[in-house]
Design a protein around this motif. Structure first.
Motif, short mmCIF file in Angstrom:
data_model
loop_
_atom_site.label_atom_id
_atom_site.label_comp_id
_atom_site.label_asym_id
_atom_site.label_seq_id
_atom_site.Cartn_x
_atom_site.Cartn_y
_atom_site.Cartn_z
N ILE A 193 17.20 -30.08 -36.43
CA ILE A 193 16.91 -28.67 -36.26
C ILE A 193 18.32 -27.80 -36.37
O ILE A 193 19.08 -27.98 -35.40
N ILE A 194 18.45 -26.89 -37.10
CA ILE A 194 19.65 -25.98 -37.01
C ILE A 194 19.12 -24.67 -36.73
O ILE A 194 18.34 -23.78 -37.44
N SER A 195 19.39 -24.39 -35.41
CA SER A 195 18.86 -23.03 -34.70
C SER A 195 20.03 -21.96 -34.99
O SER A 195 21.04 -22.18 -34.40
N LYS A 196 19.83 -20.94 -35.60
CA LYS A 196 20.70 -19.83 -35.98
C LYS A 196 20.63 -18.87 -34.80
O LYS A 196 19.67 -18.20 -34.59
N CYS A 197 21.89 -18.62 -34.08
CA CYS A 197 21.89 -17.87 -32.94
C CYS A 197 23.05 -16.89 -33.04
O CYS A 197 23.96 -17.17 -33.87
N GLN A 198 22.79 -15.88 -32.03
CA GLN A 198 24.27 -15.08 -31.96
C GLN A 198 25.20 -16.06 -31.04
O GLN A 198 25.03 -16.61 -30.24
N PRO A 199 26.58 -15.55 -31.44
CA PRO A 199 27.80 -16.25 -30.22
C PRO A 199 27.55 -15.64 -29.02
O PRO A 199 27.11 -14.36 -28.95
N GLY A 200 27.91 -16.15 -28.14
CA GLY A 200 27.95 -15.66 -26.76
C GLY A 200 27.54 -16.98 -25.56
O GLY A 200 26.88 -17.58 -25.86
N ASN A 201 28.32 -16.40 -24.54
CA ASN A 201 28.11 -17.51 -23.43
C ASN A 201 27.84 -16.64 -22.17
O ASN A 201 28.16 -15.38 -22.14
N VAL A 202 27.42 -17.24 -21.15
CA VAL A 202 27.11 -16.47 -19.89
C VAL A 202 27.94 -17.08 -18.77
O VAL A 202 28.28 -18.10 -19.11
N ASN A 203 28.10 -16.55 -17.87
CA ASN A 203 29.15 -16.71 -16.69
C ASN A 203 28.41 -17.97 -15.94
O ASN A 203 27.48 -17.63 -15.08
N VAL A 204 28.82 -18.99 -16.16
CA VAL A 204 28.37 -20.23 -15.22
C VAL A 204 29.34 -21.17 -14.63
O VAL A 204 30.41 -21.02 -15.55
N SER A 205 29.14 -21.83 -13.65
CA SER A 205 30.39 -22.72 -13.11
C SER A 205 30.38 -23.94 -13.90
O SER A 205 29.46 -24.51 -14.64
N VAL A 206 31.68 -24.69 -13.70
CA VAL A 206 31.58 -25.86 -14.28
C VAL A 206 30.81 -26.78 -13.74
O VAL A 206 30.27 -26.80 -12.36
#
Ligand code: TPP
Lengths: 168, 187
Positions: free
Chosen positions: B153-166
Protein backbone atom coordinates in the motif's frame (compact mmCIF):
# COMPACT_ATOMS: atom_id res chain seq x y z
CA UNK A 1 29.71 -28.65 -8.92
CA UNK A 2 29.55 -28.67 -5.11
CA UNK A 3 32.54 -30.30 -3.39
CA UNK A 4 32.48 -32.50 -0.29
CA UNK A 5 33.59 -29.40 1.64
CA UNK A 6 30.54 -27.50 0.35
CA UNK A 7 28.46 -30.47 1.46
CA UNK A 8 30.10 -30.43 4.90
CA UNK A 9 29.23 -26.73 5.25
CA UNK A 10 25.62 -27.41 4.31
CA UNK A 11 25.37 -30.32 6.75
CA UNK A 12 26.68 -28.16 9.56
CA UNK A 13 24.14 -25.40 8.79
CA UNK A 14 21.31 -27.93 8.80
CA UNK A 15 22.55 -29.63 11.99
CA UNK A 16 22.54 -26.25 13.67
CA UNK A 17 18.97 -25.56 12.60
CA UNK A 18 19.76 -22.62 10.36
CA UNK A 19 16.48 -22.47 8.44
CA UNK A 20 16.76 -19.13 6.66
CA UNK A 21 19.71 -18.10 4.53
CA UNK A 22 20.31 -15.09 2.36
CA UNK A 23 23.15 -14.74 -0.10
CA UNK A 24 24.90 -12.55 -2.59
CA UNK A 25 27.07 -14.75 -4.78
CA UNK A 26 30.83 -15.08 -5.07
CA UNK A 27 32.53 -17.55 -7.41
CA UNK A 28 33.99 -19.38 -4.40
CA UNK A 29 30.55 -19.69 -2.78
CA UNK A 30 28.76 -21.05 -5.82
CA UNK A 31 28.78 -24.67 -4.62
CA UNK A 32 27.45 -23.89 -1.14
CA UNK A 33 24.78 -21.57 -2.53
CA UNK A 34 23.65 -24.28 -4.95
CA UNK A 35 23.27 -26.76 -2.09
CA UNK A 36 21.52 -24.25 0.18
CA UNK A 37 19.12 -23.32 -2.59
CA UNK A 38 18.01 -26.87 -3.16
CA UNK A 39 17.76 -27.97 0.47
CA UNK A 40 14.16 -28.36 1.59
CA UNK A 41 14.72 -27.41 5.24
CA UNK A 42 16.30 -24.08 4.33
CA UNK A 43 14.49 -21.05 2.96
CA UNK A 44 17.03 -19.49 0.63
CA UNK A 45 16.31 -15.88 -0.23
CA UNK A 46 18.86 -14.20 -2.46
CA UNK A 47 19.29 -10.54 -1.58
CA UNK A 48 20.39 -7.69 -3.80
CA UNK A 49 22.74 -6.16 -1.27
CA UNK A 50 24.13 -7.53 1.96
CA UNK A 51 22.58 -4.90 4.23
CA UNK A 52 19.18 -5.82 2.85
CA UNK A 53 20.09 -9.44 3.57
CA UNK A 54 20.86 -8.60 7.18
CA UNK A 55 17.41 -7.05 7.54
CA UNK A 56 15.85 -10.22 6.20
CA UNK A 57 17.94 -12.35 8.57
CA UNK A 58 17.04 -10.17 11.56
CA UNK A 59 13.34 -10.52 10.74
CA UNK A 60 13.56 -14.28 10.36
CA UNK A 61 15.40 -14.62 13.66
CA UNK A 62 12.87 -12.46 15.50
CA UNK A 63 10.19 -14.60 13.87
CA UNK A 64 11.70 -17.72 15.41
CA UNK A 65 14.03 -19.13 12.73
CA UNK A 66 17.82 -19.14 12.91
CA UNK A 67 19.35 -17.30 9.99
CA UNK A 68 22.68 -16.83 8.26
CA UNK A 69 24.20 -14.83 5.43
CA UNK A 70 26.56 -15.98 2.70
CA UNK A 71 28.59 -13.14 1.24
CA UNK A 72 31.93 -11.86 -0.02
CA UNK A 73 34.27 -9.85 2.21
CA UNK A 74 33.91 -6.88 -0.14
CA UNK A 75 30.38 -6.53 1.30
CA UNK A 76 31.60 -5.59 4.76
CA UNK A 77 31.69 -1.91 3.94
CA UNK A 78 28.12 -2.01 2.67
CA UNK A 79 26.88 -3.76 5.77
CA UNK A 80 28.55 -1.97 8.69
CA UNK A 81 25.60 0.18 9.68
CA UNK A 82 23.27 -2.82 9.62
CA UNK A 83 25.71 -4.93 11.62
CA UNK A 84 26.07 -2.28 14.28
CA UNK A 85 22.62 -0.69 14.58
CA UNK A 86 20.54 -3.79 13.91
CA UNK A 87 22.36 -7.09 14.40
CA UNK A 88 24.54 -6.05 17.34
CA UNK A 89 22.19 -3.48 18.87
CA UNK A 90 19.26 -5.93 19.13
CA UNK A 91 21.48 -8.94 20.00
CA UNK A 92 20.74 -11.02 16.92
CA UNK A 93 22.95 -14.04 16.23
CA UNK A 94 24.19 -13.91 12.65
CA UNK A 95 26.72 -16.34 11.25
CA UNK A 96 28.34 -14.82 8.16
CA UNK A 97 29.95 -17.28 5.79
CA UNK A 98 32.35 -15.02 3.95
CA UNK A 99 34.52 -15.76 0.96
CA UNK A 100 37.75 -14.02 1.88
CA UNK A 101 38.79 -12.69 -1.50
CA UNK A 102 42.11 -10.96 -2.02
CA UNK A 103 44.24 -13.29 0.08
CA UNK A 104 47.24 -15.25 -1.26
CA UNK A 105 46.17 -17.14 -4.36
CA UNK A 106 43.88 -14.33 -5.54
CA UNK A 107 43.89 -13.59 -9.27
CA UNK A 108 41.92 -10.34 -9.26
CA UNK A 109 44.10 -7.51 -7.96
CA UNK A 110 41.22 -5.25 -6.95
CA UNK A 111 40.06 -7.84 -4.41
CA UNK A 112 43.24 -7.29 -2.42
CA UNK A 113 42.16 -3.73 -1.65
CA UNK A 114 39.25 -4.87 0.51
CA UNK A 115 41.09 -7.93 1.86
CA UNK A 116 43.54 -5.56 3.56
CA UNK A 117 40.68 -3.96 5.49
CA UNK A 118 38.70 -7.09 6.27
CA UNK A 119 40.25 -8.20 9.57
CA UNK A 120 40.87 -4.66 10.91
CA UNK A 121 37.20 -3.84 10.26
CA UNK A 122 35.97 -6.97 12.01
CA UNK A 123 38.35 -6.25 14.86
CA UNK A 124 37.12 -2.69 15.16
CA UNK A 125 33.50 -3.91 15.12
CA UNK A 126 34.17 -6.49 17.86
CA UNK A 127 32.99 -9.28 15.58
CA UNK A 128 34.51 -12.69 16.37
CA UNK A 129 36.13 -14.04 13.21
CA UNK A 130 37.63 -17.33 12.16
CA UNK A 131 40.05 -17.64 9.26
CA UNK A 132 39.68 -20.88 7.29
CA UNK A 133 42.73 -21.77 5.21
CA UNK A 134 42.38 -25.55 4.94
CA UNK A 135 39.39 -27.71 4.09
CA UNK A 136 39.57 -29.71 7.31
CA UNK A 137 38.78 -26.55 9.31
CA UNK A 138 35.19 -27.05 8.25
CA UNK A 139 35.06 -29.38 11.25
CA UNK A 140 35.04 -26.35 13.53
CA UNK A 141 31.94 -24.86 11.89
CA UNK A 142 29.49 -26.57 14.28
CA UNK A 143 31.19 -24.95 17.23
CA UNK A 144 31.26 -21.52 15.59
CA UNK A 145 27.56 -21.69 14.72
CA UNK A 146 26.69 -22.71 18.29
CA UNK A 147 28.87 -19.92 19.62
CA UNK A 148 26.98 -17.32 17.58
CA UNK A 149 23.61 -18.51 18.93
CA UNK A 150 24.93 -18.73 22.46
CA UNK A 151 26.32 -15.19 22.61
CA UNK A 152 23.74 -13.71 20.19
CA UNK A 153 26.40 -12.01 18.11
CA UNK A 154 27.37 -11.85 14.46
CA UNK A 155 30.39 -14.04 13.71
CA UNK A 156 32.49 -14.08 10.55
CA UNK A 157 33.87 -17.22 8.93
CA UNK A 158 36.55 -16.02 6.53
CA UNK A 159 37.16 -18.76 4.01
CA UNK A 160 40.08 -17.84 1.76
CA UNK A 161 41.38 -19.09 -1.60
CA UNK A 162 43.58 -21.78 0.00
CA UNK A 163 40.54 -23.11 1.85
CA UNK A 164 38.45 -23.40 -1.29
CA UNK A 165 41.29 -24.82 -3.39
CA UNK A 166 42.07 -27.48 -0.78
CA UNK A 167 38.43 -28.60 -0.89
CA UNK A 168 37.78 -31.99 -2.41
CA UNK B 1 -3.45 14.40 6.75
CA UNK B 2 0.09 13.74 7.91
CA UNK B 3 1.72 10.48 9.02
CA UNK B 4 0.49 10.88 12.57
CA UNK B 5 -3.13 11.12 11.39
CA UNK B 6 -2.72 7.91 9.38
CA UNK B 7 -1.21 6.12 12.36
CA UNK B 8 -4.10 7.31 14.51
CA UNK B 9 -6.71 5.96 12.08
CA UNK B 10 -4.97 2.61 11.64
CA UNK B 11 -4.08 2.09 15.32
CA UNK B 12 -7.24 0.02 16.00
CA UNK B 13 -6.25 -2.28 13.09
CA UNK B 14 -2.69 -2.58 14.34
CA UNK B 15 -3.83 -3.54 17.83
CA UNK B 16 -2.43 -6.98 18.79
CA UNK B 17 -0.93 -7.43 15.33
CA UNK B 18 2.73 -7.80 14.42
CA UNK B 19 4.06 -4.44 13.31
CA UNK B 20 7.55 -3.50 12.15
CA UNK B 21 7.91 0.25 12.19
CA UNK B 22 10.33 2.56 10.43
CA UNK B 23 13.13 4.53 12.09
CA UNK B 24 12.60 7.97 13.62
CA UNK B 25 9.30 9.81 13.79
CA UNK B 26 7.13 6.89 12.57
CA UNK B 27 8.27 4.64 15.43
CA UNK B 28 8.15 7.48 17.96
CA UNK B 29 4.63 8.43 16.93
CA UNK B 30 3.45 4.83 17.01
CA UNK B 31 5.10 4.37 20.40
CA UNK B 32 3.01 7.24 21.74
CA UNK B 33 -0.22 6.13 20.04
CA UNK B 34 -0.12 2.39 20.57
CA UNK B 35 2.80 0.81 22.36
CA UNK B 36 2.43 -2.97 22.45
CA UNK B 37 4.79 -5.96 22.65
CA UNK B 38 3.96 -6.92 19.07
CA UNK B 39 5.51 -3.69 17.78
CA UNK B 40 9.09 -3.82 16.59
CA UNK B 41 10.55 -0.31 16.61
CA UNK B 42 13.53 0.44 14.45
CA UNK B 43 15.90 2.62 16.40
CA UNK B 44 18.34 2.91 13.51
CA UNK B 45 19.21 1.21 10.20
CA UNK B 46 17.26 3.36 7.77
CA UNK B 47 15.97 1.31 4.84
CA UNK B 48 15.57 -2.14 6.35
CA UNK B 49 11.99 -1.95 7.67
CA UNK B 50 10.50 -3.77 4.69
CA UNK B 51 13.28 -6.39 4.78
CA UNK B 52 12.80 -7.10 8.48
CA UNK B 53 9.04 -7.28 7.99
CA UNK B 54 9.39 -9.72 5.08
CA UNK B 55 11.80 -11.87 7.10
CA UNK B 56 9.29 -12.13 9.93
CA UNK B 57 6.43 -12.89 7.55
CA UNK B 58 8.29 -15.66 5.74
CA UNK B 59 9.03 -17.77 8.80
CA UNK B 60 5.70 -17.75 10.63
CA UNK B 61 1.97 -17.51 9.87
CA UNK B 62 0.68 -14.40 11.64
CA UNK B 63 0.02 -11.29 9.56
CA UNK B 64 2.88 -8.79 9.58
CA UNK B 65 2.46 -5.11 8.80
CA UNK B 66 5.60 -3.16 7.97
CA UNK B 67 5.12 0.60 8.22
CA UNK B 68 7.80 2.11 6.04
CA UNK B 69 8.54 5.53 4.57
CA UNK B 70 9.15 6.64 0.99
CA UNK B 71 12.68 7.84 1.78
CA UNK B 72 13.59 4.56 3.41
CA UNK B 73 12.16 2.49 0.57
CA UNK B 74 14.14 4.61 -1.89
CA UNK B 75 17.35 3.93 0.04
CA UNK B 76 16.75 0.16 -0.19
CA UNK B 77 14.82 0.20 -3.45
CA UNK B 78 15.81 -3.32 -4.45
CA UNK B 79 13.74 -4.59 -1.51
CA UNK B 80 10.70 -4.35 -3.77
CA UNK B 81 12.19 -6.96 -6.11
CA UNK B 82 12.99 -9.27 -3.19
CA UNK B 83 9.45 -8.88 -1.89
CA UNK B 84 7.94 -9.53 -5.33
CA UNK B 85 9.95 -12.68 -5.80
CA UNK B 86 9.41 -14.09 -2.30
CA UNK B 87 5.71 -13.49 -1.76
CA UNK B 88 4.44 -13.98 1.78
CA UNK B 89 0.67 -13.73 1.83
CA UNK B 90 0.70 -12.69 5.48
CA UNK B 91 2.74 -9.60 4.62
CA UNK B 92 1.49 -6.06 4.13
CA UNK B 93 3.95 -3.32 3.32
CA UNK B 94 2.43 0.06 4.09
CA UNK B 95 4.55 2.84 2.66
CA UNK B 96 3.63 6.16 4.21
CA UNK B 97 4.53 8.34 1.25
CA UNK B 98 4.75 11.89 2.47
CA UNK B 99 7.17 12.75 -0.34
CA UNK B 100 9.79 13.65 2.21
CA UNK B 101 12.41 12.57 4.70
CA UNK B 102 10.11 13.43 7.58
CA UNK B 103 12.29 12.58 10.55
CA UNK B 104 15.11 14.82 9.43
CA UNK B 105 13.02 17.88 8.71
CA UNK B 106 10.82 17.14 5.71
CA UNK B 107 13.44 17.42 3.01
CA UNK B 108 11.77 16.36 -0.26
CA UNK B 109 12.39 12.85 -1.64
CA UNK B 110 12.25 11.83 -5.29
CA UNK B 111 9.02 9.95 -4.48
CA UNK B 112 7.34 13.33 -4.21
CA UNK B 113 8.76 14.33 -7.58
CA UNK B 114 9.11 12.34 -10.79
CA UNK B 115 9.36 8.89 -9.18
CA UNK B 116 6.29 6.80 -8.44
CA UNK B 117 6.89 4.06 -5.87
CA UNK B 118 3.63 2.50 -7.02
CA UNK B 119 5.01 2.08 -10.53
CA UNK B 120 8.38 0.92 -9.19
CA UNK B 121 6.68 -1.74 -7.06
CA UNK B 122 4.68 -2.93 -10.06
CA UNK B 123 7.75 -2.94 -12.29
CA UNK B 124 9.55 -5.04 -9.66
CA UNK B 125 6.84 -7.64 -10.05
CA UNK B 126 4.71 -6.96 -6.97
CA UNK B 127 1.18 -8.16 -7.66
CA UNK B 128 -1.18 -6.33 -5.30
CA UNK B 129 -0.07 -2.73 -5.31
CA UNK B 130 -2.54 -0.16 -4.06
CA UNK B 131 -2.02 3.58 -4.09
CA UNK B 132 -4.44 5.47 -1.89
CA UNK B 133 -5.02 8.70 -0.07
CA UNK B 134 -4.28 9.11 3.62
CA UNK B 135 -8.02 9.06 4.29
CA UNK B 136 -8.47 5.71 2.51
CA UNK B 137 -5.53 4.02 4.23
CA UNK B 138 -7.35 2.35 7.12
CA UNK B 139 -9.90 0.75 4.79
CA UNK B 140 -7.17 -0.39 2.38
CA UNK B 141 -5.12 -1.86 5.22
CA UNK B 142 -8.12 -3.73 6.53
CA UNK B 143 -8.83 -5.06 3.05
CA UNK B 144 -5.20 -6.08 2.50
CA UNK B 145 -5.05 -8.07 5.73
CA UNK B 146 -8.30 -9.89 5.10
CA UNK B 147 -7.43 -10.57 1.43
CA UNK B 148 -4.78 -13.07 2.49
CA UNK B 149 -2.62 -11.79 -0.35
CA UNK B 150 0.67 -9.98 0.03
CA UNK B 151 -0.10 -6.32 -0.57
CA UNK B 152 1.91 -3.14 -0.98
CA UNK B 153 0.00 0.00 0.00
CA UNK B 154 1.37 3.38 -0.96
CA UNK B 155 -0.44 5.93 1.14
CA UNK B 156 -0.01 9.47 -0.16
CA UNK B 157 -0.05 12.06 2.58
CA UNK B 158 1.29 15.47 3.55
CA UNK B 159 4.74 15.93 5.08
CA UNK B 160 4.86 16.81 8.74
CA UNK B 161 5.62 15.39 12.17
CA UNK B 162 4.16 15.90 15.61
CA UNK B 163 6.17 16.56 18.71
CA UNK B 164 6.80 13.25 20.44
CA UNK B 165 9.65 12.04 22.58
CA UNK B 166 12.29 9.53 21.53
CA UNK B 167 11.87 5.86 22.42
CA UNK B 168 13.74 5.21 25.63
CA UNK B 169 13.15 1.47 25.65
CA UNK B 170 16.08 -0.91 25.40
CA UNK B 171 16.62 -2.52 21.96
CA UNK B 172 17.07 -5.99 23.44
CA UNK B 173 13.82 -5.60 25.34
CA UNK B 174 12.04 -4.48 22.17
CA UNK B 175 13.40 -7.53 20.33
CA UNK B 176 12.62 -9.98 23.11
CA UNK B 177 9.05 -8.94 23.74
CA UNK B 178 8.42 -8.93 19.97
CA UNK B 179 9.84 -12.46 19.60
CA UNK B 180 7.90 -13.71 22.62
CA UNK B 181 4.72 -12.23 21.22
CA UNK B 182 5.31 -14.01 17.90
CA UNK B 183 5.82 -17.28 19.74
CA UNK B 184 2.63 -16.78 21.74
CA UNK B 185 0.52 -15.78 18.74
CA UNK B 186 1.69 -18.84 16.83
CA UNK B 187 1.15 -21.32 19.62
C1 TPP C 1 22.17 5.74 6.61
C2 TPP C 1 21.33 6.81 7.16
N1 TPP C 1 21.23 8.01 6.51
C3 TPP C 1 20.45 8.98 7.00
C4 TPP C 1 19.76 8.80 8.18
C5 TPP C 1 18.91 9.91 8.74
N2 TPP C 1 17.49 9.62 8.65
C6 TPP C 1 16.79 9.06 9.67
S1 TPP C 1 15.19 8.89 9.33
C7 TPP C 1 15.36 9.58 7.83
C8 TPP C 1 14.18 9.88 6.96
C9 TPP C 1 13.39 8.71 6.58
O1 TPP C 1 12.40 9.17 5.70
P1 TPP C 1 11.16 8.27 5.32
O2 TPP C 1 11.56 6.88 5.22
O3 TPP C 1 10.51 8.87 4.12
O4 TPP C 1 10.21 8.37 6.58
P2 TPP C 1 9.39 9.59 7.20
O5 TPP C 1 10.19 10.05 8.36
O6 TPP C 1 9.21 10.62 6.14
O7 TPP C 1 8.10 8.98 7.62
C10 TPP C 1 16.70 9.91 7.58
C11 TPP C 1 17.20 10.54 6.33
C12 TPP C 1 19.91 7.55 8.82
N3 TPP C 1 19.29 7.26 9.97
N4 TPP C 1 20.69 6.61 8.31
Amino acid sequence: MPTTTDKAILDSLVRNKIGFITSVPCKQLAGVIELVDSHEEIYHIPSNKEDEGMGLCAGAYLGGTRSAIIMQNTALGVAINSLVTLIQYYHIPLPMLISYRGEVGEKVACQVEMAIHTKPLLQQLNIPHYHFTKAEQVNSLDGILQHSQMCKKPVAILADASFWSSAS
Amino acid sequence: MIRYDILKTIAPILKDRLVVCNIGSPSQELYQLLDQPSNFYMLGTMGLCSSIGLGVALVQDQPVIAIDGDGSVLTNLATLSTIANNPADNFVLLIVDNGSYGSTGDQPTYAGMATSLTEVAKACGCRNVVECSAEETAAELERAISSGKMTIIISKCQPGNVNVSVIDDDPVNIANRFSNQIRELNS
